[in-house]
Design a protein around this motif. Structure first.
Motif, mmCIF file in Angstrom:
data_model
loop_
_atom_site.group_PDB
_atom_site.id
_atom_site.type_symbol
_atom_site.label_atom_id
_atom_site.label_comp_id
_atom_site.label_asym_id
_atom_site.label_seq_id
_atom_site.Cartn_x
_atom_site.Cartn_y
_atom_site.Cartn_z
ATOM 1 N N ASP A 27 38.575 44.758 50.781
ATOM 2 C CA ASP A 27 39.968 44.335 50.608
ATOM 3 C C ASP A 27 40.799 45.487 50.058
ATOM 4 O OD1 ASP A 27 39.426 41.769 51.425
ATOM 5 O OD2 ASP A 27 39.549 40.864 49.437
ATOM 6 N N GLU A 28 42.014 45.601 50.551
ATOM 7 C CA GLU A 28 42.960 46.567 50.002
ATOM 8 C C GLU A 28 43.986 45.786 49.198
ATOM 9 O OE1 GLU A 28 44.580 49.178 52.942
ATOM 10 O OE2 GLU A 28 42.602 49.845 53.585
ATOM 11 N N LEU A 29 44.081 46.102 47.916
ATOM 12 C CA LEU A 29 44.964 45.392 47.001
ATOM 13 C C LEU A 29 46.123 46.284 46.595
ATOM 14 C CD1 LEU A 29 42.150 44.013 44.670
ATOM 15 C CD2 LEU A 29 43.082 42.947 46.716
ATOM 16 N N HIS A 30 47.250 45.667 46.305
ATOM 17 C CA HIS A 30 48.392 46.416 45.780
ATOM 18 C C HIS A 30 48.310 46.392 44.257
ATOM 19 C CE1 HIS A 30 50.648 47.068 49.486
ATOM 20 N NE2 HIS A 30 50.151 45.901 49.865
ATOM 21 N N LEU A 31 48.428 47.555 43.654
ATOM 22 C CA LEU A 31 48.371 47.683 42.202
ATOM 23 C C LEU A 31 49.776 47.885 41.665
ATOM 24 C CD1 LEU A 31 46.819 48.151 39.513
ATOM 25 C CD2 LEU A 31 46.700 50.562 40.145
ATOM 26 N N TRP A 37 50.649 45.478 31.395
ATOM 27 C CA TRP A 37 49.830 44.719 32.329
ATOM 28 C C TRP A 37 49.622 45.482 33.629
ATOM 29 C CZ3 TRP A 37 47.818 39.791 31.544
ATOM 30 C CH2 TRP A 37 48.218 39.160 30.374
ATOM 31 N N LEU A 38 48.384 45.427 34.151
ATOM 32 C CA LEU A 38 48.080 45.894 35.510
ATOM 33 C C LEU A 38 47.890 44.648 36.358
ATOM 34 C CD1 LEU A 38 45.500 48.749 34.885
ATOM 35 C CD2 LEU A 38 47.918 48.967 35.434
ATOM 36 N N ILE A 39 48.569 44.596 37.486
ATOM 37 C CA ILE A 39 48.518 43.427 38.347
ATOM 38 C C ILE A 39 47.973 43.849 39.711
ATOM 39 C CG2 ILE A 39 49.885 41.630 39.475
ATOM 40 C CD1 ILE A 39 51.935 42.075 37.134
ATOM 41 N N LEU A 40 46.930 43.159 40.171
ATOM 42 C CA LEU A 40 46.375 43.382 41.498
ATOM 43 C C LEU A 40 46.884 42.265 42.399
ATOM 44 C CD1 LEU A 40 42.668 44.294 40.653
ATOM 45 C CD2 LEU A 40 44.517 45.834 41.328
ATOM 46 N N ASP A 41 47.646 42.626 43.413
ATOM 47 C CA ASP A 41 48.201 41.652 44.352
ATOM 48 C C ASP A 41 47.238 41.504 45.528
ATOM 49 O OD1 ASP A 41 49.622 40.129 46.149
ATOM 50 O OD2 ASP A 41 51.367 41.449 46.207
ATOM 51 N N MET A 42 46.694 40.290 45.705
ATOM 52 C CA MET A 42 45.712 40.011 46.754
ATOM 53 C C MET A 42 46.343 39.388 47.990
ATOM 54 S SD MET A 42 42.820 38.223 44.301
ATOM 55 C CE MET A 42 42.192 37.336 45.693
ATOM 56 N N SER A 43 47.634 39.127 47.983
ATOM 57 C CA SER A 43 48.245 38.335 49.057
ATOM 58 C C SER A 43 48.065 38.964 50.432
ATOM 59 C CB SER A 43 49.716 38.053 48.769
ATOM 60 O OG SER A 43 50.436 39.240 48.585
#
Length: 83
Positions: A27-31, A37-43
């Protein structure tokens, strides 16, 4: 909140994420960073995974990998497949 450990991987840093996150290998996630806070976007990864599943289903039709009802009954009748 669960703690994870940051590890050195070559010249980079990495973390091991639990399977319960729903993230899959490749999976390629947006950081994003918001304050502390670090947020990993999985959408986008979820959409791409769903598209791949749908495309695989269409490939069965494209390459004529389908069965008739009679073939399904013959192969799977003992498991309860009936006309």
């Amino acid at each position: 909140m669960k703690k994870i450990k940051v590890r050195k991987i070559g010249n980079s840093l990495g973390v091991i994420l639990p399977r319960t996150t729903g993230i899959h290998e490749g999976d390629e996630l947006h950081l994003m960073k918001k304050g502390e806070w670090l947020i990993l976007d999985m959408s986008e990864a979820n959409i791409n995974r769903a598209r791949a599943i749908i495309q695989k289903g269409f490939d069965d039709f494209k390459y004529n990998r389908t069965l008739t009802e009679d073939e399904m009954a013959s192969l799977l009748g003992k498991y309860g497949w009936h006309k």
